[in-house]
Write a protein that holds these residues in place. Structure first.
Motif: not given
Length: 233
Positions: A13-23
């Motif tokens: 979940f946290f890694m997905s949030c990180l990916a969303i923030a980066l994109l």
């Protein structure tokens, strides 16, 4: 699924949030490309300038020898006036792929929460869904990375200046452009999705089940061999 496995799924979940923030940062920032430029002709030795822009906005700092001048850039207006500035289809594809990467990141984050709290019976909401959303998110981010690379080598490495600067100002940026940090954010987002897939793979990997499957296959192989020997006799 035990507590340890659920905890690892929650990490995605946290890694997905990180990916969303980066994109999201890649989509909104103004440093997909950075370039220096020189003015040709008079005062060329005293001239210097820099250009940086993202997918929607950018800026130019040009000094013809009389002081630094700052100009903003609206990429949609520039592409409307000068279709040769960038390959329009690749430009739209990059934006669309970033948006789809964000969408799949949101879905993977939601599925991570669902699988942490519950044990859904539907495959699309369970482990296969996590693989699918993270895989598609990673592919979208990687594809956006590739489309911009193609854009860069076909057009932007030769010119990063608008028509007015090239024709009236006699500015030139050929061979002086580099990738900006906004571009590299898509690479980090791709890595985040890959890490998610590896975590899910590690979490769902069951050594005991693998041993049972291996023993079952071995028994079937032996029984088949015995049946074959019997047929020979």
């Amino acid at each position: 699924m035990n507590f340890k496995k659920r905890s690892l799924i929650f990490v995605t979940f946290f890694m997905s949030c990180l990916a969303i923030a980066l994109l999201g940062a890649a989509l909104g920032t103004e440093h997909w490309l950075e370039a220096t430029c020189r003015r040709m002709g008079d005062f060329s030795d005293k001239s210097n300038g820099t250009v940086n822009f993202g997918l929607f906005r950018g800026s130019r700092h040009l000094n013809s020898g009389l002081g630094d001048r700052h100009y903003t850039m609206n990429m949609l207006q520039i592409l409307f006036r000068d279709r040769n500035f960038m390959i329009y289809n690749l430009y739209i594809a990059t934006i669309a792929l970033l948006c789809s990467g964000i969408l799949f990141g949101v879905l993977s984050a939601l599925l991570a929460i669902i699988n942490t709290a519950y044990n859904p019976s539907e495959a699309i909401c369970h482990i296969p869904g996590l693989y699918l959303t993270n895989g598609l998110g990673g592919l979208s981010a990687l594809a956006a990375f590739i489309t911009w690379m193609v854009q860069f080598y076909l057009r932007l490495t030769h010119n990063a200046l608008i028509r007015e600067d090239r024709e009236k100002g006699k500015w030139n940026s050929e061979g002086m452009a580099i990738y900006g940090y906004s571009f590299w954010l898509t690479v980090l987002a791709t890595v985040a999705f890959i890490i998610n897939i590896l975590i899910i793979l590690f979490t769902t990997r069951n050594p005991r089940e693998m041993k049972k499957v291996t023993k079952k296959q071995e028994m079937m192989r032996l029984s088949g061999k015995q049946a074959g020997d019997t047929m020979l006799y």
